[in-house]
Design a protein around this motif. Sequence first.
Motif, short mmCIF file in Angstrom:
data_model
loop_
_atom_site.label_atom_id
_atom_site.label_comp_id
_atom_site.label_asym_id
_atom_site.label_seq_id
_atom_site.Cartn_x
_atom_site.Cartn_y
_atom_site.Cartn_z
N UNK A 136 -77.57 74.03 10.94
CA UNK A 136 -76.74 75.24 11.03
C UNK A 136 -76.48 75.59 12.49
N UNK A 137 -77.49 75.43 13.32
CA UNK A 137 -77.35 75.77 14.73
C UNK A 137 -76.33 74.88 15.43
N UNK A 138 -76.29 73.60 15.04
CA UNK A 138 -75.41 72.65 15.72
C UNK A 138 -74.26 72.17 14.84
N UNK A 139 -73.93 72.93 13.81
CA UNK A 139 -72.93 72.51 12.83
C UNK A 139 -71.58 72.18 13.46
N UNK A 140 -71.24 72.82 14.56
CA UNK A 140 -69.91 72.64 15.17
C UNK A 140 -69.86 71.54 16.21
N UNK A 141 -71.00 70.93 16.52
CA UNK A 141 -71.06 70.02 17.67
C UNK A 141 -71.28 68.58 17.20
N UNK A 163 -72.00 61.40 7.63
CA UNK A 163 -71.92 62.18 8.87
C UNK A 163 -70.52 62.09 9.47
N UNK A 164 -69.93 60.88 9.45
CA UNK A 164 -68.56 60.73 9.95
C UNK A 164 -67.59 61.60 9.15
N UNK A 165 -67.80 61.65 7.85
CA UNK A 165 -66.99 62.51 6.97
C UNK A 165 -67.12 63.97 7.41
N UNK A 166 -68.36 64.41 7.58
CA UNK A 166 -68.61 65.81 7.95
C UNK A 166 -67.98 66.16 9.29
N UNK A 167 -68.03 65.22 10.22
CA UNK A 167 -67.49 65.49 11.56
C UNK A 167 -65.97 65.60 11.54
N UNK A 210 -71.86 73.06 6.77
CA UNK A 210 -73.26 73.29 6.40
C UNK A 210 -73.56 72.70 5.02
N UNK A 211 -72.65 72.88 4.10
CA UNK A 211 -72.81 72.33 2.75
C UNK A 211 -73.06 70.82 2.82
N UNK A 212 -72.28 70.13 3.64
CA UNK A 212 -72.44 68.68 3.79
C UNK A 212 -73.71 68.32 4.56
N UNK A 213 -73.95 69.03 5.64
CA UNK A 213 -75.05 68.68 6.53
C UNK A 213 -76.41 68.92 5.90
N UNK A 214 -76.55 69.98 5.12
CA UNK A 214 -77.84 70.24 4.50
C UNK A 214 -78.19 69.13 3.52
N UNK A 215 -77.23 68.71 2.72
CA UNK A 215 -77.48 67.61 1.77
C UNK A 215 -77.80 66.32 2.52
N UNK A 216 -77.06 66.06 3.58
CA UNK A 216 -77.26 64.86 4.38
C UNK A 216 -78.63 64.86 5.04
#
Length: 350
Positions: free
Chosen positions: A318-323, A260-264, A275-281
């Motif tokens: 997806x909804x909160x991908x930027x936050x 998650x830290x990586x994705x952020x 999204x690619x990272x978050x969906x897998x996570x």
Amino acid sequence: MTSYSSFKDEQYQDYILQGVSRTFALTIPQLPEALSRVIGNAYLLCRIADTIEDDNALTPEQTRRLSNVFIEVVCGNIAAEEFVEELFPLLSDHTIPAEHELIKNTPAIIRVTHSFNASQRVALERCIRIMGRGMADYQDTETLAGLKDLSALNQYCYYVAGVVGEMLTELFCDYSEKINRNKPALMELAVSFGQGLQMTNILKDIWDDRRRGACWLPQDIFLKEGFDLSQLRPGSSDERFQAGLGVLLGVARQHLQNALAYTCMIPPEEKGVRRFCLWALGMAILTLNKINQHRDFNEARQVKITRGSVKATILTTSLFANYNLILNMLFNIMSRNLPDTSLIELSKRL
């Protein structure tokens, strides 16, 4: 078998991805087109390397030789057709039909590989070289008694997933100058990201792996609880085994915290990469939760997440991908029932 000679190589790549991985067939198309093409190809290269390692009909000597041949194919030193001619007849029913087809059509995948720019090819070649040689080494030591210790598990996870995290980071940074600005920090977390996903798979597939004579669990974690992995049987209700499983669930959770830290650190405008990272996570966390709730499971399907859970994960992330703040809150909520194992001791072993 259906002939795809009329398909362009990239069309075939998109087609076969649907057959060999439902998860990555979902996540890869979220990436920008320039990235989805190379990362889709990278996944298929890794899947070919994994097929060589997984097919029990191959002897350790054949596995090592074919892994080395495939490395040379990716590097452009051996024709893909020679590789197919040697491997395809040796594949057993253990390898699923879609993987048989992928192996048979390796030349199409390699033609796409060789169309990439120099830096992309270097990243792909390095990954396949480390993965192929590393997995062949570990196949030589497969046993139902498990790996020696957590350090050995870390090394195995690096060969099959950590190096993929490094490759993806190289590809992300090659694609985006803004992502590249965070490259040193991203590279520090990339291996942990890969390990979190791989540990989730290892825990989910404990019983499938044992049926084919392999166990990737670390002996030391379970011996500390007084349990010998060589005595493990499906559906074990032994509290000592389940306690060791809890430790590994906690370690996996900590790695996914790093994911998650990586994705952020990915710039918010790169929503597709996020999204690619978050969906897998998200799917990994849900799987860990199911394992934690059913530590006495004896088949992978018993801890498989539902389609509804997948859809909810996709929608929410997806909804909160930027936050970043909301993403961290969601992670804490989703992982609140998992053991919280500190990475301090783990980091000493890495």
